[in-house]
Design an enzyme around this catalytic site. Structure first.
Site, PDB file in Angstrom:
ATOM      1  N   GLY A  49       0.849  -1.180   0.000  1.00  0.00           N
ATOM      2  CA  GLY A  49       0.000   0.000   0.000  1.00  0.00           C
ATOM      3  C   GLY A  49       0.887   1.233   0.000  1.00  0.00           C
ATOM      4  N   ASP A  81     -14.537   8.343   7.635  1.00  0.00           N
ATOM      5  CA  ASP A  81     -14.135   7.965   6.279  1.00  0.00           C
ATOM      6  C   ASP A  81     -14.516   6.511   6.029  1.00  0.00           C
ATOM      7  OD1 ASP A  81     -13.184   8.450   3.782  1.00  0.00           O
ATOM      8  OD2 ASP A  81     -11.062   8.344   4.312  1.00  0.00           O
ATOM      9  N   GLY A 131       0.829   5.456   0.635  1.00  0.00           N
ATOM     10  CA  GLY A 131       0.034   6.586   1.081  1.00  0.00           C
ATOM     11  C   GLY A 131       0.896   7.815   1.192  1.00  0.00           C
TER      12      GLY A 131
END
Ligand SMILES: *[C@@H]1O[C@H](CO)[C@@H](O)[C@H](O)[C@H]1NC(C)=O
Ligand SMILES: *[C@@H]1O[C@H](CO)[C@@H](O)[C@H](O)[C@H]1NC(C)=O
Ligand SMILES: *[C@@H]1O[C@H](CO)[C@@H](O)[C@H](O)[C@H]1NC(C)=O
Length: 874
Positions: free
Chosen positions: A547, A665, A549
């Protein structure tokens, strides 16, 4: 981990305007400047059509059309992009002609005649259908206004990530001010105008337009280091100078990217030795991405070269062509030099050196070799490091190389662009959330920390209270590890310590023994050494990245015992402060729930900031719904189980901990699945503690496009019901297995929430069911599920169920499904009704449902914050 850092935090916009957005970006905003050069005989290139383009003439009541064809929207037309509490229009019928310095074409005069004045923080938000590099052009002129003297306005302008202007004032410019930037725009791109305390902000016009991909290359050679610098496309740039050597001013009319090119004469420090020349029949090199988008014909068709008389006198001219421009010291610059050999009679006649601030930028540049022909466009990119700018100026020189060729040198065009600094700023040393106050307090704390631990404890506590009271207007980078837990975080993140200072801070507390024992006393998560984590990730091998970010990468790692973990490593030099980091670890390690992704430990050796989480083998829920072909379809029961799990996690957040926590979120990329498809909620980067008297938090709207609560848009008050709304969207997404926003679909289908509600109202919810599972859902289960989702999407928060109720409905839907399967062999046709009756008689209490696996929720009950008891431990 499943966070999707491309999904932006964003600012208010009304849900009604959503469709408007999507419509406008499709049609109205694409505008073109007729660009072909009047001189060139090559066939005129087609005008560039930016993918996304938003042009606003702020304060204007009518559309404004410029001579280059661009049409700027009136305020009314652009109303939906702006979120502001209070603002004022200013307008003026004419602008003194001397207001236009010679660096701004007066063809843009119409844009400066009106302005919008912002008394409070105000945000423009734009939907960007193709995230990437965009122009941001800002137009300022201090019009006369009876109440506001615009010349005195002091304000900051920033995007989500980059500071464009800090404490900016037009005073001292005395003319119109035009600012041009190149920034990476995310899907929901915001431009924030933030007045300095006691002042106000204004802007006359705004332009956001997509830039073609080839425009910024990712690498360039660097001066003085001489190496190749990569990753340029990640930086934000501010255009400082753009010069057309030897030619006239080129207004946006002559450049399809609406750029303005100024004559070079004011910066040419040796005009006696310079001669302007003009060529024709310019060729581009489309195969090398050098097209008319890089620079128009008119730029390549003119050049400055060394004066022929000059080298008639001496055999070899002993000078360089030299241009000097003033710049902000402390920033690095991207220097783009355009060349086109319009002076040579034959190939390989022209060799010259390029110097930047007296340092060799390019030695013996041979245009023929680079382009394979004469009159062929070419450019070089050089990054001039801030360290080489000693007295606030950049000196660009071209001069004959000693090796062969006729002694001459040319330059056709020059662009000088400022590169953002470590604080992601293009103006000053403060990050997007920067302030003096935060820095000051932080330094105080740090000074004391080394000496009096006890003092620190008290001081820290004090700071927490102070900051809690005057929390900032809520501008956090959403990629922080967990700003949610941290009332102190918002303002302490304001500190933008220089990286050198930061490393010394870390250095001063790097007593390893004190460190480990500190954490063990606190009973916190495991402390990992950097070596352990290096081993676990094969020295942070790129291949282990699962991932990416804004904060850093997430690596898959394996501990010595074989346990797989997800390792989130903050960028070094990222401004996440120490206190936040510690507190975060402390808080995160206390929040444990089967349906929340849990923190295993951390590492802060050698100024690293690494968090280690449990590994979620099956990744984000979204990947199992659509968009990836290699996944098996989840059955209806699996989907229900996942929804129920996620609902439990959220319910725990809302009610389990002593302070209610609003996730803010909720979306299918933040619901992760472990190897048994157990759902866990993750990414609390936006979450908020809701321990407010009113039960809501007043805050700027953030969240993800498509999931956002419309009431929260309107009122800017966050409650746990905003999570419920987002969860309702998740439910429909799970049911229909389509994206929440599909901009390419017909208008009424773009937003999943609207589309699903339409079918629900018509009583035909089966129309939206994922065809892959449609046959296997029992009617009752579907009905209950859709009803639940619909309730979650109620217009007003008060009408929405609580997360606990949602959980109960979903359990019920699951029971209906299971009962149907169990009975499919039996003859009872009316099983749903029977079950419903049975369930309502038994009154399975919500509490029972909730308690069945919340075994560690007791941990949460200790979670008072600010927690005086814990603070004393320091
Ligand atoms: C051109 O400039 C460079 C760097 O400032 C200098 O080293 C060189 O001697 C100059 N060339 C001539 C011919 O003056
Ligand atoms: C400038 O140089 C410093 C030290 O050599 C380096 O850390 C930095 O990344 C450079 N800046 C740019 C923009 O390349
Ligand atoms: C400083 O800047 C001036 C032009 O503004 C230039 O002539 C001079 O050579 C520069 N000095 C240094 C040391 O770079």
């Amino acid at each position: 981990m499943g966070e999707d850092h491309n999904m932006p935090s964003f600012m208010p916009l009304s849900i009604l305007s959503l469709s408007l957005y999507l419509l406008t970006f499709n049609h109205a905003y694409v505008l073109l400047a007729p660009a072909p050069s009047p001189v060139s005989i090559s066939s005129p290139p087609s005008a560039y059509q930016p993918y996304d383009s938003y042009l606003i003439n702020c304060g204007s009541s009518t559309e404004t059309r410029l001579d280059d064809g661009r049409i700027f929207k009136s305020d009314t037309q652009a109303h939906s992009y702006l979120s502001t509490n209070q603002d004022v229009k200013a307008s003026m019928d004419y602008i003194p002609s001397d207001a236009f310095s010679n660096s701004i074409p007066s063809s843009t005069e119409g844009l400066y005649k009106t302005a919008r004045v912002f008394l409070h923080r105000s945000t423009y938000t734009f939907y960007i259908s193709k995230p990437g590099k965009h122009w941001v052009r800002l137009y300022f002129y201090p019009l006369h206004h009876p109440h506001y003297d615009l010349e005195t306005a002091v304000f900051t302008v920033h995007t989500e990530k980059f500071v464009l202007l800090h404490d900016f004032s037009v005073r001292g410019y005395s003319k119109v001010v035009f600012k041009e930037y190149l920034v990476n725009a995310i899907e929901l791109f915001s431009l924030v105008f933030e007045p300095k305390k006691g002042s106000f902000a204004f802007v006359n016009a705004i332009e956001i337009a997509a830039v073609p991909d080839e425009f910024i290359s990712d690498s360039a050679s660097s001066v003085p280091q001489g190496e190749t610098v990569n990753g340029l496309s990640n930086y934000a740039l501010e255009v400082s100078y753009r010069l057309n050597m030897g030619g006239p001013i080129l207004t946006p009319k002559y450049d399809t990217l609406s750029r303005t090119w100024m004559p070079d004469t004011p910066y040419n420090v040796f005009p006696q030795g310079t001669e302007a020349v003009r060529g024709s029949y310019i060729k581009y090199q489309p195969d090398k991405w050098i097209t008319w988008l890089i620079a128009p014909y008119l730029v390549y068709e003119t050049a400055q070269r060394m004066k022929t008389e000059a080298h008639a006198q001496t055999v070899e001219p002993k000078f360089n062509l030299t241009w000097v421009v003033n710049v902000d010291a402390g920033f690095s610059y991207l220097i783009r030099m355009h060349f086109c050999d319009i002076v040579s009679k034959s190939l390989n006649d022209l060799y010259f050196n390029v110097y930047i601030n007296s340092l060799m930028g390019f030695s013996s540049l041979d245009l023929s070799a680079e382009t394979g022909g004469l009159a062929t466009a070419y450019y070089i990119d050089i990054v001039l490091n801030a360290s080489a700018i000693t007295n606030g100026s950049i000196v660009v020189q071209v001069g004959p190389a000693s090796t062969g060729g006729l002694p001459n040198a040319i330059l056709n065009g020059l662009e000088i662009m400022k590169i953002n600094n470590v604080d992601d700023s293009l103006d000053g040393l403060y990050a997007v959330d920067g302030s003096y106050e935060g820095k000051f307090m932080k330094l105080k704390v740090l000074a004391i920390s080394g000496i009096f631990m006890a003092f620190l404890a008290m001081f820290f506590l004090g700071m927490v209270c102070v900051r809690w009271k005057k929390r900032p207007p809520d501008w956090q980078k959403r990629n922080s590890f967990s700003s949610w837990l941290l009332p102190i975080q918002g303002s302490s993140r304001k500190n933008s310590l220089s990286s050198s200072r930061k490393s010394s801070i870390f250095g001063s507390r790097k007593s390893k023994s004190g460190h480990s024992s500190y954490y063990s006393i606190q009973g916190l998560g495991r402390f990992f050494t950097l070596n352990e984590l290096r081993t676990a990730t094969h020295n942070f091998d790129e291949k282990m990245v699962i991932g990416v970010g804004g904060f850093g990468n997430v690596f898959l790692g394996a501990l010595e015992d074989g346990t797989k973990v997800a390792i989130k490593r903050g960028h070094q030099g990222s401004e996440q402060g120490i206190n936040e980091f510690q507190t975060e670890i402390e808080m995160l390690s206390k929040l444990r729930h089967r349906h929340l992704v849990s923190l295993i430990g951390f590492c802060d050796e050698e100024s690293e900031m690494i968090l280690v989480y449990e590994y979620m083998a099956n990744g984000p829920l979204r990947d199992h719904l659509y968009g990836s072909n290699d996944k098996l379809t989840l059955s209806w029961k699996q989907r229900l189980d996942i929804c129920i799990g996620a609902a439990r996690g959220l319910h725990y957040l809302h009610t389990g901990a002593a302070i209610g926590i609003i996730h803010r979120d909720v979306k299918t990329t933040n619901i992760l699945l472990d190897d048994n498809f157990v759902a866990k909620v993750s990414d609390f980067g936006l979450s908020k503690a809701a321990r407010m008297e009113q039960g809501y938090v007043s805050t700027a709207v953030k969240g993800s496009f498509g999931y956002l609560d419309p009431e929260y848009f309107r009122r800017q008050q966050l409650t746990d019901k905003s999570d419920v709304y987002s969860f309702g969207v998740v439910l429909f997404e799970v049911l229909s297995a389509r994206a929440v926003i599909c901009p390419r679909l017909p208008r009424d289908q773009i937003s999943l929430a609207e589309w699903a509600m339409q079918w629900h109202r018509k009583g035909m919810i089966e129309k939206i069911v994922d065809p892959q599972i449609a046959g296997s859902i029992s009617e009752g289960s579907l009905k209950k599920f859709a009803e639940t989702a619909e309730k979650c999407l109620a217009e007003y928060g008060v009408d929405r169920p609580s997360m606990g109720e949602v959980l109960w409905y979903l359990e019920y839907s699951l029971q209906l499904q299971e009962a149907t399967i169990a009975s499919s062999s039996s003859s009872s046709s009316n099983i749903d009704d029977l079950l419903e009756e049975k369930l309502s008689k038994n009154v399975v209490s919500i509490a029972n449902i909730l308690s069945d696996d919340d075994s560690d929720s007791t941990v949460g009950s200790q979670l008072h914050f600010p927690n005086v008891g814990n603070m004393q431990g320091r």
